[in-house]
Design an enzyme around this catalytic site. Structure first.
Site, short mmCIF file in Angstrom:
data_model
loop_
_atom_site.label_atom_id
_atom_site.label_comp_id
_atom_site.label_asym_id
_atom_site.label_seq_id
_atom_site.Cartn_x
_atom_site.Cartn_y
_atom_site.Cartn_z
NE ARG A 47 -29.31 29.16 44.75
CZ ARG A 47 -30.35 29.06 45.57
NH1 ARG A 47 -31.43 28.40 45.20
NH2 ARG A 47 -30.33 29.60 46.76
CD GLU A 70 -39.37 17.73 53.17
OE1 GLU A 70 -38.99 16.97 54.07
OE2 GLU A 70 -38.61 18.56 52.62
#
Length: 181
Positions: A64, A101
């Site tokens: 994006r 993460e």
């Protein structure tokens, strides 16, 4: 940014509960991109603080960040540098590993994408934990670029990514924030 613009942008972003896993709310900017008025406002707001600052390149993070970065580059009359996942660029590259993460990943740019001293603005749709953005800043800096700022439409401040990038000495501009994950 005025309150109406902020609300318009926030309302143009779709929230999808439990994606990609239970307990996560995915902030989907494709609805903002599909709304011509909201898309234009977002790009204008990302560009505004940097107009006239002689930005040489916009570095957009896959995928994006390519859409937003291309529009920002056009508005600032700057070149565009794609920051890609490893193995996607066809010429000689430099890469960096960064923490996610749950594990690590790698991004890369062409070795000749930026020159020493070039002023670069980093652009992506969203900043969460900041691992990818931190990796991109370090990668661009390793080639001698001056990363003047990092811009995102969405900030998830509870995850600390914007602060992580600020600790690198890079100002961060975000347009809207959502609490939680």
């Amino acid at each position: 940014m005025d309150r109406d613009t902020l609300l318009d942008l926030k309302n143009a972003i779709r929230s999808i509960p439990d994606h990609p896993k239970p307990g996560i709310i995915f902030r989907d900017i494709t609805t903002l991109l599909g709304d011509a008025r909201a898309f234009r406002r977002a790009v204008d707001e990302l560009v505004q603080p940097f107009a006239g600052l002689k930005i040489a390149k916009i570095a957009g993070i896959e995928a994006r960040g390519f859409i937003l970065g291309g529009a920002v580059a056009h508005q600032l009359s700057a070149g565009f540098v794609p920051v890609r996942k490893k193995g996607k660029l066809p010429h000689e590259t430099v890469s960096i590993s960064y923490s996610l993460e749950y594990g690590t990943d790698e991004i890369e740019i062409h070795r000749d994408a930026v020159s020493r001293g070039e002023r670069v603005l980093l652009v992506d749709d969203l900043i969460a934990t900041g691992g990818t953005a931190e990796g991109a800043v370090n990668l661009l800096s390793s080639l001698g670029a001056e990363v003047v700022a990092a811009c995102f439409i969405v900030d998830l401040p509870d995850l600390g990514g914007a602060d992580r990038v600020r600790r690198l000495g890079v100002p961060v501009r975000t347009l809207v924030s959502f609490s939680g994950h």
